[in-house]
Design an enzyme around this catalytic site. Structure first.
Site, PDB file in Angstrom:
ATOM      1  N   ASP A   1      -1.657  -8.937   6.359  1.00 47.05           N
ATOM      2  CA  ASP A   1      -0.904  -8.743   5.112  1.00 47.05           C
ATOM      3  C   ASP A   1      -0.273 -10.058   4.661  1.00 47.05           C
ATOM      4  O   ASP A   1      -0.299 -10.394   3.469  1.00 47.05           O
ATOM      5  CB  ASP A   1       0.195  -7.689   5.304  1.00 47.05           C
ATOM      6  CG  ASP A   1      -0.369  -6.277   5.397  1.00 47.05           C
ATOM      7  OD1 ASP A   1      -1.594  -6.128   5.272  1.00 47.05           O
ATOM      8  OD2 ASP A   1       0.413  -5.334   5.605  1.00 47.05           O
TER       9      ASP A   1
ATOM     10  N   THR B   1       0.827  -1.214   0.000  1.00 41.93           N
ATOM     11  CA  THR B   1       0.000   0.000   0.000  1.00 41.93           C
ATOM     12  C   THR B   1       0.861   1.264   0.000  1.00 41.93           C
ATOM     13  O   THR B   1       0.543   2.235  -0.692  1.00 41.93           O
ATOM     14  CB  THR B   1      -0.937   0.002   1.223  1.00 41.93           C
ATOM     15  OG1 THR B   1      -0.168  -0.275   2.398  1.00 41.93           O
ATOM     16  CG2 THR B   1      -2.016  -1.050   1.092  1.00 41.93           C
ATOM     17  N   THR B   2       1.942   1.246   0.769  1.00 46.48           N
ATOM     18  CA  THR B   2       2.833   2.415   0.813  1.00 46.48           C
ATOM     19  C   THR B   2       3.497   2.612  -0.546  1.00 46.48           C
ATOM     20  O   THR B   2       3.599   3.734  -1.042  1.00 46.48           O
ATOM     21  CB  THR B   2       3.902   2.240   1.915  1.00 46.48           C
ATOM     22  OG1 THR B   2       3.252   1.932   3.139  1.00 46.48           O
ATOM     23  CG2 THR B   2       4.727   3.489   2.085  1.00 46.48           C
TER      24      THR B   2
END
Length: 543
Positions: free
Chosen positions: A391, A94-95
């Site tokens: 995750d 996501t980052t």
């Protein structure tokens, strides 16, 4: 006659157009990307987020940070959407997706200032994204579903940097075991993984290494009555979505009682009706009852007397998992229960876990549900663990479905940057400039990894480019040693879908923001006055 000004917008509405609108949106998007940039990689820092209620979240998960930041600017919200999409699709990266979107816009702004039209930039970016997918295929590694070791490496990469490195091996084993136990194969051999079938229960207290996997379902509830059996072997499980209590009248009703005898008669009748409901449950032969609604105090007494283990107010999600695990059907009518509706569990047991009681349902036949009990020193530790494990579960599921992986450490991005620059040289027109900028943008990932590890980003990037030019396509940055090494040998691997999804989502978001040349913010609510334009309310500082 002097020309009269024509007002088409409601009084107080704001309009920003042309390059100002583009600049404002790009600035906001870049600010969001910059906010999460320092969290990228194993050496990334954490953010402490405090909400209006004073609740604290400590994390370096991009999607969680952006979700908790409560962003108002419409341009910035698009970057949040990128992270949310990445989280929903793959669970990790996501980052990376947010940082890439910010960098694509930074480079696009340079082109806008040089006089390149936004449409041409968008066209070039799309060409680059399509070509990037083809290049990525040349650096993928096949991963067999039977290769548990590689799957554990994938889980370990997802967990790294999320505050649980010391127990990475243990958590990786849990994640792989859990995902493998819920795998479903279709007739054509295609693998599908529904991570919803893996239930995570967290409990502060104990050590992270006390975390364990339970082949079955953990329900964070206890028996309704302490006199009920704590352990039931060979359990016949009944799942009810109807209450074991008397229904209230749907309309307002009044009962007039004038004598004590009538009162007693009323109470006896109520008790008899309740006993009849409980008798229906007992006649099913079930010795364990999970009820989604309430169980009356008197009904609890009758169930206890019959030696039945009963539980009330069970969450719907838990009921669905219990149904999948035990084979029981969720009953909505007590009069129509058949033998096939009753499920089976080898053992239903209530245990004490750090001062609170939990129920473990295990030994189910053909169970497609697994639970993980997470332990940790404090609540914040356990919350962080849950996010890291979530995750890991998602990326292992994706790797099993696609069976394609790539190495990490900034290696794919450097390879893509080099090959896209070669591809740009084959193009004619201004799209070539956009493809070149797209290639340069990808290098922000290895640069950020180096910066967050306290290394010199330029030196690291030059060394990586050199290795890739020599044909070492797996050369990436080992942030622990500060050297460029083979990432596959360093066990830094992740599913291919993380990279493709991050690049595609970031590209689409950047293109969408670039194509906006007019921002009209209404002063009031959605309904405008005569001659006005509809629009949502927008704070002053957005523009």
């Amino acid at each position: 006659m002097a020309a009269q000004p024509i007002f088409i917008l409601r009084e107080g509405s704001k309009r920003t157009h042309g390059s100002d609108a583009q600049h404002n949106n790009i600035m906001a998007a870049k600010a969001v990307a910059e906010a999460v940039r320092t969290t990228l990689g194993p050496k990334g820092m954490d953010k402490m987020l405090v909400d209006s209620m004073g609740d604290v979240v400590i994390t370096n998960d991009g999607a969680t940070i952006l979700k908790e930041m409560d962003i108002e600017h419409p341009g910035a919200k698009m970057i949040v959407e990128v992270a949310k999409t990445q989280d929903a699709e793959v669970g990790d990266g996501t980052t990376t997706a947010a940082v890439l979107a910010g960098e694509f816009l930074t480079k696009a702004e340079e082109l806008l200032e040089s006089g390149v039209h936004p449409t041409l930039i968008a066209s070039g970016y799309r060409l680059a994204a399509t070509q990037a997918a083809k290049i990525l295929d040349t650096v993928t590694i096949s991963a067999s579903p039977e290769d548990t070791e590689t799957l554990e490496k994938i889980a370990g990469t997802a967990i790294t940097g999320k505050g649980a490195e010391a127990h990475k091996a243990h958590l990786s084993r849990l994640a792989v075991h859990a995902v493998k136990s819920v795998v479903e194969k279709s007739e054509d051999g295609k693998i599908t993984v529904d991570i919803e079938d893996v239930k995570t229960e967290k409990r502060p207290g104990g050590s992270i290494k006390d975390s364990e996997i339970i082949e079955g379902v953990i329900v964070d509830k206890e028996r309704v009555h302490t006199a009920m059996p704590e352990v039931v072997k060979d359990a016949k499980v009944l799942l009810l979505s109807v209450p074991i209590e008397l229904k209230k009248t749907e309309t307002k009703a009044e009962i007039k009682i004038t004598t004590p005898d009538q009162m007693q008669l009323f109470l006896d009748q109520e008790e008899a009706m309740l006993k009849e409901i409980v008798d229906k449950v007992i006649r099913t032969g079930a010795n364990v009852v999970f009820c989604q609604k309430g169980i009356d105090d008197l009904a609890q007494y009758y169930l206890t007397k019959a030696g039945i283990f009963a539980m009330r107010r069970v969450k719907k999600s838990d009921m669905d998992k219990l149904s999948r695990a035990t084979g029981a059907r969720v009953i909505t009518n007590l009069d129509e229960i058949e033998e096939a509706d009753i499920g089976y569990a080898g053992l239903v047991e209530e245990k004490d876990v750090t001062g609170s009681r939990m129920t473990f349902v295990t030994g189910c036949k053909d169970s497609k549900t697994t639970s993980i009990l997470l332990r940790g020193g404090t609540e914040h530790v356990v919350d962080g663990l849950e996010r890291a494990l979530e995750d890991a579960l998602r990326v292992v599921g994706v790797a099993l479905e696609d069976q394609k992986i790539v190495v990490g450490g900034g290696s794919p991005e450097v390879e893509l940057a080099l090959r896209l620059k070669e591809y740009a040289a084959t193009l004619k027109g201004r799209e070539q400039l956009a493809v070149m900028k797209f290639a340069e943008s990808l290098e922000v990932i290895p640069q950020t990894l180096a910066e967050n590890a306290g290394l010199d980003p330029i030196d690291m990037l030059v060394e990586m480019r050199s290795q890739h030019e020599k044909g070492n396509k797996r050369a990436g940055l080992n942030v622990y040693t500060g050297k460029i090494e083979d990432m596959f040998e360093n066990n830094v691997v992740e599913p291919l879908r993380i990279k493709t999804q991050a690049i595609n989502a970031a590209t689409e978001a950047a293109i969408m923001i670039l194509r906006i040349d007019d921002v009209i913010a209404s002063s009031g609510g959605a309904r405008a006055g005569p001659g006005g334009m509809p629009g949502g309310e927008m704070p002053e500082d957005m523009m």
